[in-house]
Design a protein around this motif. Structure first.
Motif, PDB file in Angstrom:
ATOM      1  N   VAL A 126       0.850  -1.201   0.000  1.00 21.70           N
ATOM      2  CA  VAL A 126       0.000   0.000   0.000  1.00 21.70           C
ATOM      3  C   VAL A 126       0.882   1.246   0.000  1.00 21.70           C
ATOM      4  CG1 VAL A 126      -1.854   1.233   1.183  1.00 21.70           C
ATOM      5  CG2 VAL A 126      -1.731  -1.261   1.328  1.00 21.70           C
ATOM      6  N   SER A 127       0.676   2.114  -0.992  1.00 23.85           N
ATOM      7  CA  SER A 127       1.430   3.365  -1.043  1.00 23.85           C
ATOM      8  C   SER A 127       0.754   4.428  -0.188  1.00 23.85           C
ATOM      9  CB  SER A 127       1.531   3.866  -2.484  1.00 23.85           C
ATOM     10  OG  SER A 127       0.254   4.321  -2.944  1.00 23.85           O
ATOM     11  N   ALA A 128       1.484   5.497   0.101  1.00 19.62           N
ATOM     12  CA  ALA A 128       0.912   6.598   0.865  1.00 19.62           C
ATOM     13  C   ALA A 128      -0.255   7.237   0.112  1.00 19.62           C
ATOM     14  CB  ALA A 128       1.994   7.647   1.154  1.00 19.62           C
ATOM     15  N   THR A 129      -0.146   7.310  -1.210  1.00 18.71           N
ATOM     16  CA  THR A 129      -1.237   7.870  -2.020  1.00 18.71           C
ATOM     17  C   THR A 129      -2.486   7.005  -1.920  1.00 18.71           C
ATOM     18  OG1 THR A 129       0.330   8.875  -3.574  1.00 18.71           O
ATOM     19  CG2 THR A 129      -1.927   8.545  -4.349  1.00 18.71           C
ATOM     20  N   GLU A 130      -2.296   5.683  -1.973  1.00 19.21           N
ATOM     21  CA  GLU A 130      -3.441   4.768  -1.873  1.00 19.21           C
ATOM     22  C   GLU A 130      -4.076   4.835  -0.488  1.00 19.21           C
ATOM     23  OE1 GLU A 130      -2.378   1.107  -4.883  1.00 19.21           O
ATOM     24  OE2 GLU A 130      -1.222   1.282  -3.030  1.00 19.21           O
ATOM     25  N   ALA A 131      -3.261   5.027   0.536  1.00 24.19           N
ATOM     26  CA  ALA A 131      -3.793   5.158   1.895  1.00 24.19           C
ATOM     27  C   ALA A 131      -4.558   6.476   2.050  1.00 24.19           C
ATOM     28  CB  ALA A 131      -2.669   5.069   2.923  1.00 24.19           C
ATOM     29  N   GLY A 132      -3.998   7.556   1.506  1.00 25.04           N
ATOM     30  CA  GLY A 132      -4.645   8.853   1.612  1.00 25.04           C
ATOM     31  C   GLY A 132      -5.952   8.946   0.848  1.00 25.04           C
ATOM     32  N   ALA A 133      -6.117   8.075  -0.160  1.00 24.25           N
ATOM     33  CA  ALA A 133      -7.331   8.113  -0.975  1.00 24.25           C
ATOM     34  C   ALA A 133      -8.572   7.660  -0.216  1.00 24.25           C
ATOM     35  CB  ALA A 133      -7.139   7.261  -2.232  1.00 24.25           C
ATOM     36  N   TRP A 134      -8.406   7.125   0.989  1.00 24.19           N
ATOM     37  CA  TRP A 134      -9.561   6.799   1.826  1.00 24.19           C
ATOM     38  C   TRP A 134     -10.373   8.047   2.165  1.00 24.19           C
ATOM     39  CZ3 TRP A 134     -11.659   2.328   3.960  1.00 24.19           C
ATOM     40  CH2 TRP A 134     -10.917   1.138   3.820  1.00 24.19           C
ATOM     41  N   ARG A 135      -9.798   9.217   2.021  1.00 22.10           N
ATOM     42  CA  ARG A 135     -10.446  10.467   2.421  1.00 22.10           C
ATOM     43  C   ARG A 135     -11.846  10.613   1.815  1.00 22.10           C
ATOM     44  NH1 ARG A 135      -8.380  15.297   4.234  1.00 22.10           N
ATOM     45  NH2 ARG A 135      -6.260  14.502   3.899  1.00 22.10           N
ATOM     46  N   ARG A 136     -12.022  10.125   0.597  1.00 16.39           N
ATOM     47  CA  ARG A 136     -13.307  10.311  -0.074  1.00 16.39           C
ATOM     48  C   ARG A 136     -14.440   9.471   0.523  1.00 16.39           C
ATOM     49  NH1 ARG A 136     -12.881   8.092  -6.152  1.00 16.39           N
ATOM     50  NH2 ARG A 136     -15.115   8.487  -6.129  1.00 16.39           N
ATOM     51  N   GLY A 153     -17.104  12.875   7.447  1.00 15.12           N
ATOM     52  CA  GLY A 153     -16.646  13.405   8.723  1.00 15.12           C
ATOM     53  C   GLY A 153     -15.172  13.753   8.680  1.00 15.12           C
ATOM     54  N   ALA A 154     -14.574  13.841   9.844  1.00  9.39           N
ATOM     55  CA  ALA A 154     -13.153  14.170   9.934  1.00  9.39           C
ATOM     56  C   ALA A 154     -12.320  13.021   9.377  1.00  9.39           C
ATOM     57  CB  ALA A 154     -12.777  14.442  11.388  1.00  9.39           C
ATOM     58  N   PHE A 155     -11.177  13.380   8.770  1.00  6.15           N
ATOM     59  CA  PHE A 155     -10.270  12.380   8.203  1.00  6.15           C
ATOM     60  C   PHE A 155      -8.854  12.657   8.693  1.00  6.15           C
ATOM     61  CE2 PHE A 155      -7.129  11.076   5.045  1.00  6.15           C
ATOM     62  CZ  PHE A 155      -7.461   9.755   4.871  1.00  6.15           C
ATOM     63  N   ALA A 156      -8.126  11.579   8.981  1.00  9.59           N
ATOM     64  CA  ALA A 156      -6.720  11.714   9.364  1.00  9.59           C
ATOM     65  C   ALA A 156      -5.929  10.559   8.761  1.00  9.59           C
ATOM     66  CB  ALA A 156      -6.567  11.724  10.878  1.00  9.59           C
ATOM     67  N   LEU A 157      -4.709  10.847   8.351  1.00 11.26           N
ATOM     68  CA  LEU A 157      -3.769   9.839   7.859  1.00 11.26           C
ATOM     69  C   LEU A 157      -2.534   9.905   8.733  1.00 11.26           C
ATOM     70  CD1 LEU A 157      -2.803   7.755   5.726  1.00 11.26           C
ATOM     71  CD2 LEU A 157      -1.978   9.699   4.374  1.00 11.26           C
ATOM     72  N   ARG A 158      -2.221   8.780   9.388  1.00  9.77           N
ATOM     73  CA  ARG A 158      -1.067   8.716  10.286  1.00  9.77           C
ATOM     74  C   ARG A 158      -0.079   7.702   9.742  1.00  9.77           C
ATOM     75  NH1 ARG A 158      -1.795   9.630  15.708  1.00  9.77           N
ATOM     76  NH2 ARG A 158       0.451   9.263  15.739  1.00  9.77           N
ATOM     77  N   ALA A 159       1.183   8.124   9.583  1.00  7.42           N
ATOM     78  CA  ALA A 159       2.215   7.242   9.048  1.00  7.42           C
ATOM     79  C   ALA A 159       3.159   6.794  10.158  1.00  7.42           C
ATOM     80  CB  ALA A 159       3.003   7.949   7.959  1.00  7.42           C
TER      81      ALA A 159
END
Length: 234
Positions: free
Chosen positions: A190-200, A204-210
């Protein structure tokens, strides 16, 4: 089909329901005990085909798993967390709960691309055993070299990956609950871009933690993940 929920002793007013990765069982979250405050009850999902449900056939697809788990999730408020295959199940459970008018209070996922994205790696669940085991080793999920353990592990992981790899996303409205995604900085799947795409997938509130680590970074950083979930749920 049967699935069990292991609720660790707690007088929690909120349940954190944890769903494992492919081949994993309720024991994947055994070391989470004590990492959560008393008001959060840790609920470890035991899927069929493993550990004390080893004699039961594994789920064939995501809808079957959701149908089996959904009746167990009534009652006190629920937050969901799933890793890899468990993230798929957690997301679809969140959608089902929302459709029933009882959305989860929070969704946490890790180790999985956003549901609407197509896989960038070819499926491996139909590969011959040796090639299948090699592919698992390459991402840190190998079953080892013990013939006895392989006879148990390979069919289970293959069944779980079939469930995960064959699942097709059906578009729908975003979830009303907040969503946090945890990502391993060196995850080969899983790339960071693929993980961040969960935003859609949330209104509600969204957060991405690496976090440092590979696909199974969540084991090494369980205390930090539990602390982040606690802060989000407060």
């Amino acid at each position: 089909m049967t699935a069990l929920l292991r609720t660790d002793p707690a007088a929690g007013t909120l349940r954190l329901v944890c769903l494992p990765h492919a081949g994993g069982g309720a024991s994947s979250f055994a070391r989470w005990a004590g990492l959560l405050p008393p008001w959060i009850a840790l609920v470890r999902v035991q899927l069929p085909g493993r550990e004390d449900l080893a004699g039961r056939p594994a789920f064939r697809d995501v809808p079957e798993a959701v149908s089996a788990l959904l009746p167990h999730l009534g009652g006190p408020p629920v937050a969901l967390y799933g890793h890899s295959m468990g993230a798929v199940l957690a997301f679809e459970l969140a959608r089902a709960l929302t459709g029933h008018g009882t959305p989860p209070v929070y969704l946490f996922v890790s180790g999985r691309r956003a549901p609407h994205l197509a896989a960038t790696r070819p499926p491996i669940h139909e590969l011959p055993d040796e090639r299948f085991a090699d592919e698992l080793e390459a991402v840190g999920a190998g079953p080892g070299r013990s013939p006895v353990f392989r006879r148990y592990a390979l069919p289970l992981i293959r069944a779980d990956l079939r469930l995960s790899e064959d699942h097709r996303h059906v578009p729908g409205p975003p979830l009303p609950c907040p969503l946090t995604v945890f990502h391993g900085l060196h995850d080969p799947i899983v790339s960071a871009t693929e993980a961040g795409a969960w935003r859609r997938h949330t209104a509600g509130a969204f957060a991405l933690r690496a976090f440092p680590g590979d696909h199974f970074f969540h084991h090494r950083h369980r205390a930090a993940l539990a602390a982040a979930m606690t802060r989000a749920l407060e």
